[in-house]
Design a protein around this motif. Sequence first.
Motif, PDB file in Angstrom:
ATOM      1  N   ASN A  76       8.806  -5.158   2.397  1.00  0.00           N
ATOM      2  CA  ASN A  76       7.438  -5.502   2.006  1.00  0.00           C
ATOM      3  C   ASN A  76       7.258  -6.987   1.725  1.00  0.00           C
ATOM      4  OD1 ASN A  76       4.765  -4.794   1.537  1.00  0.00           O
ATOM      5  ND2 ASN A  76       5.090  -4.446  -0.650  1.00  0.00           N
ATOM      6  N   ASN A  77       8.073  -7.809   2.354  1.00  0.00           N
ATOM      7  CA  ASN A  77       7.995  -9.262   2.188  1.00  0.00           C
ATOM      8  C   ASN A  77       8.122  -9.713   0.730  1.00  0.00           C
ATOM      9  OD1 ASN A  77       7.663  -9.812   4.957  1.00  0.00           O
ATOM     10  ND2 ASN A  77       5.462  -9.376   4.813  1.00  0.00           N
TER      11      ASN A  77
ATOM     12  N   PHE B 207       7.599   2.501   1.221  1.00  0.00           N
ATOM     13  CA  PHE B 207       7.915   1.332   2.045  1.00  0.00           C
ATOM     14  C   PHE B 207       8.492   1.701   3.405  1.00  0.00           C
ATOM     15  CE2 PHE B 207       8.380   0.082  -2.447  1.00  0.00           C
ATOM     16  CZ  PHE B 207       7.343  -0.858  -2.514  1.00  0.00           C
TER      17      PHE B 207
ATOM     18  N   ASN C  97       0.025  -3.687   0.987  1.00  0.00           N
ATOM     19  CA  ASN C  97      -0.293  -3.009   2.237  1.00  0.00           C
ATOM     20  C   ASN C  97       0.604  -1.820   2.473  1.00  0.00           C
ATOM     21  OD1 ASN C  97       1.986  -4.509   2.570  1.00  0.00           O
ATOM     22  ND2 ASN C  97       1.480  -5.244   4.628  1.00  0.00           N
ATOM     23  N   ALA C  98       1.231  -1.324   1.386  1.00  0.00           N
ATOM     24  CA  ALA C  98       2.080  -0.144   1.550  1.00  0.00           C
ATOM     25  C   ALA C  98       1.240   1.078   1.791  1.00  0.00           C
ATOM     26  CB  ALA C  98       2.939   0.055   0.288  1.00  0.00           C
ATOM     27  N   ASP C  99       1.851   2.065   2.470  1.00  0.00           N
ATOM     28  CA  ASP C  99       1.116   3.296   2.778  1.00  0.00           C
ATOM     29  C   ASP C  99       0.770   4.028   1.512  1.00  0.00           C
ATOM     30  OD1 ASP C  99       2.930   4.105   5.823  1.00  0.00           O
ATOM     31  OD2 ASP C  99       1.327   2.675   5.399  1.00  0.00           O
TER      32      ASP C  99
ATOM     33  N   LYS D  38      12.270  -4.317   7.455  1.00  0.00           N
ATOM     34  CA  LYS D  38      12.727  -4.950   8.697  1.00  0.00           C
ATOM     35  C   LYS D  38      14.100  -5.580   8.483  1.00  0.00           C
ATOM     36  CE  LYS D  38       9.898  -9.098   7.805  1.00  0.00           C
ATOM     37  NZ  LYS D  38       8.811  -9.955   8.351  1.00  0.00           N
TER      38      LYS D  38
ATOM     39  N   LYS E 181       7.350   1.989   6.330  1.00  0.00           N
ATOM     40  CA  LYS E 181       6.925   1.169   7.470  1.00  0.00           C
ATOM     41  C   LYS E 181       6.978  -0.324   7.166  1.00  0.00           C
ATOM     42  CE  LYS E 181       3.858   4.780   9.259  1.00  0.00           C
ATOM     43  NZ  LYS E 181       2.451   5.117   9.648  1.00  0.00           N
ATOM     44  N   LEU E 182       7.591  -0.674   6.041  1.00  0.00           N
ATOM     45  CA  LEU E 182       7.580  -2.069   5.603  1.00  0.00           C
ATOM     46  C   LEU E 182       8.995  -2.603   5.423  1.00  0.00           C
ATOM     47  CD1 LEU E 182       4.720  -1.619   3.020  1.00  0.00           C
ATOM     48  CD2 LEU E 182       4.524  -2.719   5.243  1.00  0.00           C
TER      49      LEU E 182
ATOM     50  N   ASN F  95       2.884  -7.662  -1.278  1.00  0.00           N
ATOM     51  CA  ASN F  95       1.719  -7.423  -0.434  1.00  0.00           C
ATOM     52  C   ASN F  95       1.257  -5.996  -0.619  1.00  0.00           C
ATOM     53  OD1 ASN F  95       2.006 -10.000   0.599  1.00  0.00           O
ATOM     54  ND2 ASN F  95       3.239  -9.317   2.344  1.00  0.00           N
TER      55      ASN F  95
END
Length: 588
Positions: free
Chosen positions: A530-531, A516, A586-588, A521, A518-519, A584
Motif C-alpha cells: 500500500n505504498n 491489502f 485506496n484499499a478494498d 508488489k 491487491k496492494l 493511501n
Amino acid sequence: MARDLEQSSYEDIFGGEKGFKPALFHKDNFGEVAQCELDRIQRHRFVLFSSESKKLINYQINKSNQEYSKKVVSMIAADYEMIDWQIDFRSGFRWEESEWYKNIKIAPKEGADIKYPWELGRMQHLPLLAVNGLSSEFENQILDFIAMNPPRFGVQWKCAMDVGIRAVSWCVSYDIFMQKGIKFEVSFNNIFFNSLLLHKKHIEQNIEWSGGARGNHYFANICSLIILSKYFKQDTSKWIKILEQEVLYQFNPDGGNFEASLPYHFFALDMLVTTLRVLESDSDLDILLNKNVKSRLGNILEFSESCHFSSGIPQIGDNDGGVYVNLSREDQSLFNIIFLKNFLGQNSFNNNQNEVGSFPDFGIYIFKTECYQFAFRCGSVGQKGKGGHSHNDQLSFVLSSNEEEIFVDAGTYNYTGLPKERNHFRSTKQHNTLIVSGLEQNDWDSDSIDDLFWIRKDKAKAKVEKAAGNSILANHYAYGVKCQREVKLFPSEILFSEKCEIAQKKYVHLHIHPKFNKLIKVVSNKVIINNMLEIEFSKDYAIEIENYFYSKTYGKKEIAKRIKINLRGNKLKWKINISNSKANNNAD
C-alpha cells in the motif's frame, strides 16, 4: 424426567412487583443499535459469527415436559414464529430437545458445530431489544425458549457457561425494561423468574471443573452465580471468595490471562468487569478487594491497556469473539478498560511508547510508536501447560499502523466442527515466524475431539533472553536446536535477524491482512504494501507471494496473501520500513 417448575411465585421470590428493585444493570451502558439489526432480530434472522441463521422449525419435547411446554406456548402471541434452538444452521445438523443434556454429543459428526446453537442460546441480543423497549418480542422469545428447552434437556443445557451467560442476558434485559417503566404480567414473571432460578441451580450442580483444570468456563460459572445470587437477594460471600481466588489464579502476576490468548483475556475481563459493576455499591465488594486482588486488578488494567491497539485487539491465540454481555459497542474492550481505570482510580500507563513493554507470564511484548503498534509472542503455552487456547506462534508477531492491521495472526476459524481446520489454523505455518518443513513447534496427538484443546507437551520451551529498551532477543527449541529471532525497534523501522541451525528446509511466513490483497508488489528484494510499508531482505532471496486463509471471525475465512521467504543457509536478516504519513486510502 419432569421439570421442577412453579415451586415459587413472583410474590415468594421478591414480595411481588413492589419488592422488585432492578439495580444491577443500566441502560446507559449500551451503545446504539441500527434499526436494521433490530428488524433482523425480530424476524429471527440471528447473526452468529458473521453468518445469518435461517428459520428452521422442527421440535419434539419429551413427554414428561409436554404439558408444561404447551401451557407456556399458549401464552405466546399468535403471529410469533417459533425459533429452532437446537440447530447448527450452517451444517443443517440438529440436536434433539428431548435428549438428556449429559448425553448430548459435542461433535456428533464432522461439520456439525455445537457453537452455533450455543451462541444463539446465549440470547445476547435480548438487551438490545430491552434498550429499544421491544417488550413483546422479548416476552415471546423468553416463553419460546422456556417451552422448547425443558431444564436439562437438549443442547442448550449442555454447557454451564452458556447457561450462565443466557441467565445474565435475561437479568440485564429485565432490569432495563424496568428502568424504562415497562412492566410484565404476573403470569409471565412467575415463569420467567422460576426459569432463572433453575438456571442458577443448574450452574451450581454443573460447575465446569474437570480433574482440577479450570479456565474461562469456570470463571464464567462463578461470575454468573454472583450476579444471579445478587439478583435474587441471596448471599454472595461464598462465590465472591471463589472469585477472589480465581482472579489470582486465572490472571497472571503480569495481568495477562493464563490461557495465553488475547481474545480470551478480554473475554475474561468482560466477565470480571460485569461482576464488578454488579458489586460496585455492595459492601461485600471489600472481600474481593483485598491487597493482593486489588494489586492484581491494577496489573490486569496495565496489561489490557497495553495490548489494546488502535486497530483493536490483536489475534494472538484462539479467538471465538466471545463477550459476556453484549453492550452493542464498537469497542467493548476499551469500554471495560475505562471502567476498570475509573474503578481503581488510576491514570493511563506509559503504554509502552518507544519502549518494550514486557509481560513474561503471558508471553507477550508490546512496542508502540506514533507510527506503529507491535506485539511479539514468546512464552507460556497457557493453562498451566495444557495449551488449550494457545497456538504454535512462538517468536511470531503482529503489527498495526495508522489504525489498520497489516501483519496478522491467521485466526482460529473453527473448533470441534472441523477438527482438521482447527489444527491447521493453530499450526506454526499460520503464524509470522520461522517454519521448518514438516515440523511443528508443539504437537497434538490427533484430530480427535479430545485433543483439540491440548498440546502433547511444551517442547518449544520458548524464552526471551532480552527485552529492554528497543530490543527483543528470544529463542525456542521446538526443532531440537535453538531457533532465534532478534528484533530491534525504532520509531519507523524494525530490524529482524533469524537464526536456526537445522538442515531441513526452512522458511519465514509473513501474513498480510486481506484488506491489502491487491496492494502488494514485489520489487527486487523488497515487498511494498500500500505504498506505506516496505519489507527489505538482506540478500536477493526468492520472494513468493502466496494465498492463505485468514479468519478474523469464528466460522468465517477469506483468502489473503502472505510472503514466503526460503532461507538459504541458517540465517536471514530483513527489515520493515513504515511511512509516518497516512497510508493511501485506496484499499478494498
